[in-house]
Design a protein around this motif. Structure first.
Motif, short mmCIF file in Angstrom:
data_model
loop_
_atom_site.label_atom_id
_atom_site.label_comp_id
_atom_site.label_asym_id
_atom_site.label_seq_id
_atom_site.Cartn_x
_atom_site.Cartn_y
_atom_site.Cartn_z
N SER A 121 16.74 -30.87 21.82
CA SER A 121 17.23 -30.41 20.51
C SER A 121 17.00 -32.01 19.83
CB SER A 121 18.98 -29.83 20.89
OG SER A 121 19.56 -30.48 19.52
N VAL A 123 18.52 -33.11 17.20
CA VAL A 123 19.69 -33.55 17.28
C VAL A 123 20.59 -34.67 17.74
CG1 VAL A 123 22.10 -32.57 16.14
CG2 VAL A 123 19.92 -31.97 15.46
N THR A 124 20.81 -33.59 19.30
CA THR A 124 22.08 -33.79 20.10
C THR A 124 21.01 -35.02 20.50
OG1 THR A 124 21.17 -32.20 21.48
CG2 THR A 124 23.11 -32.02 20.65
N THR A 125 20.15 -35.52 21.25
CA THR A 125 18.66 -36.17 21.38
C THR A 125 19.38 -37.54 20.98
OG1 THR A 125 17.62 -34.65 22.74
CG2 THR A 125 16.50 -37.05 22.75
N LEU A 127 21.76 -38.09 18.60
CA LEU A 127 23.00 -38.26 19.08
C LEU A 127 22.97 -39.76 20.37
CD1 LEU A 127 25.40 -38.45 17.10
CD2 LEU A 127 26.10 -36.07 18.58
N ALA A 128 23.00 -38.92 20.91
CA ALA A 128 22.97 -39.44 22.33
C ALA A 128 22.38 -40.77 23.15
CB ALA A 128 22.95 -38.78 24.07
N SER A 134 29.58 -40.58 19.51
CA SER A 134 28.98 -39.61 20.00
C SER A 134 30.56 -37.97 19.96
CB SER A 134 27.85 -38.67 20.45
OG SER A 134 28.43 -39.37 21.61
N ASP A 135 31.31 -38.27 19.87
CA ASP A 135 33.01 -37.46 20.10
C ASP A 135 32.42 -36.21 18.58
OD1 ASP A 135 33.93 -39.89 18.71
OD2 ASP A 135 36.13 -39.66 19.45
N PHE A 139 26.01 -33.08 11.22
CA PHE A 139 24.15 -32.45 10.97
C PHE A 139 24.32 -31.84 10.00
CE2 PHE A 139 21.02 -29.71 11.32
CZ PHE A 139 19.33 -30.73 11.31
N VAL A 165 24.36 -37.28 11.50
CA VAL A 165 22.55 -36.61 11.76
C VAL A 165 22.00 -36.01 10.90
CG1 VAL A 165 21.29 -35.94 13.85
CG2 VAL A 165 23.60 -36.65 13.85
#
Length: 282
Positions: A121, A123-125, A127-128, A134-135, A139, A165
């Motif tokens: 994803s 989105v999460t990639t 974000l990390a 990131s808690d 989106f 994001v």
């Protein structure tokens, strides 16, 4: 197509963002067993299957923004007949700013089981990798294309405390960053992530003002995901006792009971009800 079962099934496939090695074992298995594979780009899927050394025996059909309204009922008929249908987009999870939501909704309405072989994803990639909190995050997908609509959306998001994001097209990223810096302030931290998992992956972490200047000079290309820090939380000052009494009195004059007036004022100022009660009855 293969042998029918009593109930068809729709499987959403999380496709690699760029590096084909990120395809899961389940992704390969479903490609190799599905009766129909609905792909956003059939040529891209064919290349990916070749890279993965997977033979796709099922029928491959196109399913993209331009034909999904017409193709959805056709695929629901296939599912209702008991066949296995896989849905794959160009990268990431279907229906997340990609085709798929319409088919998922139609399949569920028809009583067809829907499942997923989850995968990469953007989105999460992003974000990390951003280095931003990131808690809690929000989106927003793609911003509106026209400048006026984009600026209006950003004004509405300026006070959002969660990390944001966003997706943006390369030819609009410069203007979008300039508008972000204007709406959120040039010092808001951000990260521009481009070509994730690909050979020329790049993550540029800078405040929005600096990032806007960098983008204007560099004109970044490729798939872009933007991560923006949330608005800093500003502690509200407690109003003085006279202000609290006046606020309660105004609500009573408008017809509320004292109890309800105190409850509303406490909620408005983020105070405990007992605290407002004590002030009013002092």
């Amino acid at each position: 197509m293969g042998e029918m079962s009593d109930t068809g099934r729709l499987v959403l496939l999380g496709a690699p963002l760029g590096n084909s090695a990120d395809a899961s074992a389940r992704f390969r298995e479903v490609l190799a067993t599905a009766d129909v594979v609905a792909a956003e780009d059939t040529r891209r899927l064919t290349r990916l299957a070749r890279d993965l050394d997977v033979t796709v025996p099922g029928r491959i059909i196109s399913y993209f923004e331009g034909n999904e309204e017409r193709r959805t009922p056709e695929l629901v008929d296939v599912l209702a007949a008991g066949y296995l249908v896989a849905l794959v987009t160009d990268g990431g999870m279907p229906s997340v700013s990609d085709p798929g939501y319409r088919l998922v909704r139609a399949a569920l309405d028809a009583g067809v089981p829907v499942t997923a072989a989850p995968g990469p994803s953007a989105v999460t990639t992003a974000l990390a990798l951003s280095g931003l909190p990131s808690d809690r995050f929000c989106f927003e997908g793609f911003l509106p294309r026209t400048p006026a609509a984009r600026r209006s959306r950003l004004r509405a998001l300026a006070a959002e405390a969660r990390t944001l994001v966003l997706f943006e097209a390369p030819h609009r990223i410069g203007a979008a960053l300039a508008d972000l810096a204007a709406a959120f302030g040039p010092d808001r931290p951000a990260a521009l992530c481009r070509e994730l998992t690909k050979t020329y992956e790049e993550v540029v972490r800078r405040p929005l003002g600096e990032l806007a200047r960098w983008a204007a000079e560099e004109e970044p290309r490729g798939e872009i995901t933007l991560v923006v820090g949330g608005a800093p939380e500003v502690a509200a000052e407690r109003p003085d006792d006279d202000t609290l009494r006046a606020a309660v009195a105004a609500r009573e004059a408008a017809g509320l009971t004292r109890r309800d007036a105190i409850t509303e004022v406490a909620a408005e100022f983020g105070l405990r009800r007992r605290e407002v009660y004590t002030v009013v009855h002092a």
